[in-house]
Design a protein around this motif. Sequence first.
Motif, short mmCIF file in Angstrom:
data_model
loop_
_atom_site.label_atom_id
_atom_site.label_comp_id
_atom_site.label_asym_id
_atom_site.label_seq_id
_atom_site.Cartn_x
_atom_site.Cartn_y
_atom_site.Cartn_z
N GLY A 109 51.78 14.92 29.90
CA GLY A 109 50.65 15.38 30.35
C GLY A 109 50.08 14.92 31.96
O GLY A 109 49.86 15.34 32.85
N VAL A 110 50.56 13.61 32.15
CA VAL A 110 50.84 13.16 33.63
C VAL A 110 51.61 14.03 34.63
O VAL A 110 50.93 14.37 35.63
N LEU A 111 52.89 14.19 33.97
CA LEU A 111 53.73 14.87 35.04
C LEU A 111 53.06 16.35 35.08
O LEU A 111 53.30 16.91 36.28
N VAL A 112 52.62 17.00 34.20
CA VAL A 112 52.27 18.44 34.45
C VAL A 112 51.05 18.50 35.10
O VAL A 112 50.80 19.34 36.23
N ALA A 113 49.94 17.36 34.86
CA ALA A 113 49.08 17.43 35.87
C ALA A 113 49.04 17.13 37.18
O ALA A 113 48.56 17.58 38.21
N ALA A 114 50.08 16.25 37.50
CA ALA A 114 50.50 16.09 38.85
C ALA A 114 51.04 17.14 39.68
O ALA A 114 51.10 17.47 40.74
N ASP A 119 44.15 16.66 42.05
CA ASP A 119 43.45 15.36 42.09
C ASP A 119 44.24 14.23 41.06
O ASP A 119 43.87 13.02 40.85
N GLU A 120 45.43 14.81 40.66
CA GLU A 120 46.42 14.06 39.89
C GLU A 120 47.59 13.83 40.52
O GLU A 120 48.71 14.16 39.96
N PRO A 297 42.20 3.37 34.40
CA PRO A 297 42.82 4.45 33.46
C PRO A 297 43.04 5.73 33.92
O PRO A 297 41.94 6.08 34.47
N LEU A 298 43.92 6.60 33.26
CA LEU A 298 43.92 7.96 33.66
C LEU A 298 42.99 8.75 32.91
O LEU A 298 42.47 8.34 31.67
#
Length: 305
Positions: A109-114, A119-120, A297-298
């Motif tokens: 989720g973090v990688l795809v959002a970035a 804003d990620e 937190p994210l």
Amino acid sequence: MPAALTARTWIDLLSLACIWGGSFLAIRVALDSIGPFQIVAARVSLGALTLWLILLALRLPRPSPRRWWAYLGMGLLNNVIPFGLIAWGQQFVETGLAAIVNASTAVWGVLVAALLLADERLTARRAAGVALGFVGVATAIGPSALTSFDPRSLGQLAIVGATVSYAFAGVWGRTMLRGEPSLAASAGMLTGSSLVAIPLALAVEGAPPASLPASGWAAVAYISVAATGIAYLFYWRILSSAGSGNAMLATLLVAPVAIVLGALVRGEALHGSAYAGFALLALGLAVLEGRLLRRKPLAKDIPPG
């Protein structure tokens, strides 16, 4: 900094972990009676019915007909694709290992959002958490899953694919369902899922058997009503009262529950590499969430499971 956990939040977290942890065992039990696509169709349709009954009984906001396309897209990314991949993969993968791999959803989720959201940004802390998470998953499933194409390896990779789909669902939810009441969005999502999953199951596997053993009925009912309908009530309450950082704890608590249930009910035993991989994955999630460094937190949107 993550909000402090109250006694009620801990009860909600443990309840959600038990419900979602039990879903992996229930899927494996249901596979003894029906196919993976039939499981998905039952799961999303009965889950949708459960949430609609809750919305009507409590007179809560309902899904907006004008957002049918958003619900349909969310249903594909957050339900039909990942539920199907997990159910198919669990034909060959132990219950506990499936839950461990599924815990990597937040990493993806973090990688795809970035990659997709301005804003990620992928900061050094997030990059470190993602790297630890990937190493943990690779350790848990073993290098052979990446080099061989036997059913077990394909099953593990299918579950990894499910976590990637969840990650894209998170981005879809943030962009297409922003401002939608949480339970209304969940009901709309599961309704959209049903419109795809039911015809797909009929086309691929046909109608389910006229009669199922008691264990099959119980497993299907559990997956649909408890793990897909009622679980959302706990998740959204945790999210609203304790924040997304603490809600991420449920992801870590699910795997131990699934491991214990798989061992007790199915007699499953995992290799030491699975536990080592889970430890690395848990460390990666802790870095991502920021608690170790006392950072903010994210933000997360739609839950996996």
